[in-house]
Scaffold this active site. Sequence first.
Site, short mmCIF file in Angstrom:
data_model
loop_
_atom_site.label_atom_id
_atom_site.label_comp_id
_atom_site.label_asym_id
_atom_site.label_seq_id
_atom_site.Cartn_x
_atom_site.Cartn_y
_atom_site.Cartn_z
N PRO A 28 0.82 -1.21 0.00
CA PRO A 28 0.00 0.00 0.00
C PRO A 28 0.85 1.27 0.00
CG PRO A 28 -0.26 -1.23 2.07
CD PRO A 28 0.59 -2.06 1.17
N GLU A 61 3.49 -7.28 8.96
CA GLU A 61 3.75 -5.84 9.02
C GLU A 61 4.56 -5.38 7.82
OE1 GLU A 61 2.32 -3.57 11.17
OE2 GLU A 61 1.20 -5.43 11.36
N ARG A 99 -2.70 -9.30 -20.29
CA ARG A 99 -3.68 -9.11 -21.37
C ARG A 99 -3.13 -8.20 -22.47
NH1 ARG A 99 -6.50 -4.61 -21.11
NH2 ARG A 99 -8.38 -5.29 -22.19
N ASP A 101 -9.33 0.24 -25.16
CA ASP A 101 -9.70 0.25 -23.75
C ASP A 101 -9.78 1.64 -23.17
OD1 ASP A 101 -9.69 -2.44 -23.47
OD2 ASP A 101 -7.68 -2.57 -22.66
#
Length: 245
Positions: A87, A114, A152, A167
Amino acid sequence: MRVDVVTLFPEMIAHALQFSIMARVRDAGAAVFGVHNPRDWTTDRHRIVDDAPYGGGAGMVLKPEPLVACIEDVVRVPDAAVVLMTPQGETLTQAHVRRLARLGQMVVLCGHYEGIDERVRELLVADEISIGDYVLTGGELPALVLIDAVVRLLPGVLGNDTSAEEDSFEDGLLEHPHYTRPPEFRGLRVPEELIEGDHAAVARWRRKSSLLRTLRRRPDLLARADLSATDRELLAEIAAEAVEE
Ligand code: ADE
């Protein structure tokens, strides 16, 4: 391309890679997948991969020795990138995806607990990527998101070679809406331009819808998009019509 995943939960990755586009990738020979558990690179009797953090505090930290030994064994080519899912990384965009899809190998490292010992990152990690501003229990689902987006784009994976180029995000705009038969469903009609099938009118309707949708939903993208003179005319029409999406 080679795609390797380093994870304490190899079944989670191996299982997901069996389906849908991932299976097609494998069958088309566009990518070769490997899944590796750093526990297999431990040298102690208890196969320990984590330890308490220096300085104290909650949670455990992944030890550097098995992780580094594992990654070093798994890297095969000079143009490999080791990507840590965290993150704390840069938020994943189609630009990252396009860059990674050009490499010979991507080694995706799934964080847990952690975190990982900082020296692993310093020694081996090229990219740190987050899939959004929320915290998951581990890097496996983020790794699958990244791998799906990258593979992809590999040649031969999508049936129709133009579909990746059309896309959302490839040209900085959201995609126009799509319709199929019937021409009317529960009182909602397919736009006439699409039914009549005049190619120029269809292209114009699609571009205008794409601009309108981006303006309403993602004005931040529109501000950065590379717009043509025709796009500006279409946006002026949209402003004059004050149309709802
Ligand atoms: N690991 C935990 N949460 C994550 C996130 N949002 N993106 C990438 N890796 C993660």
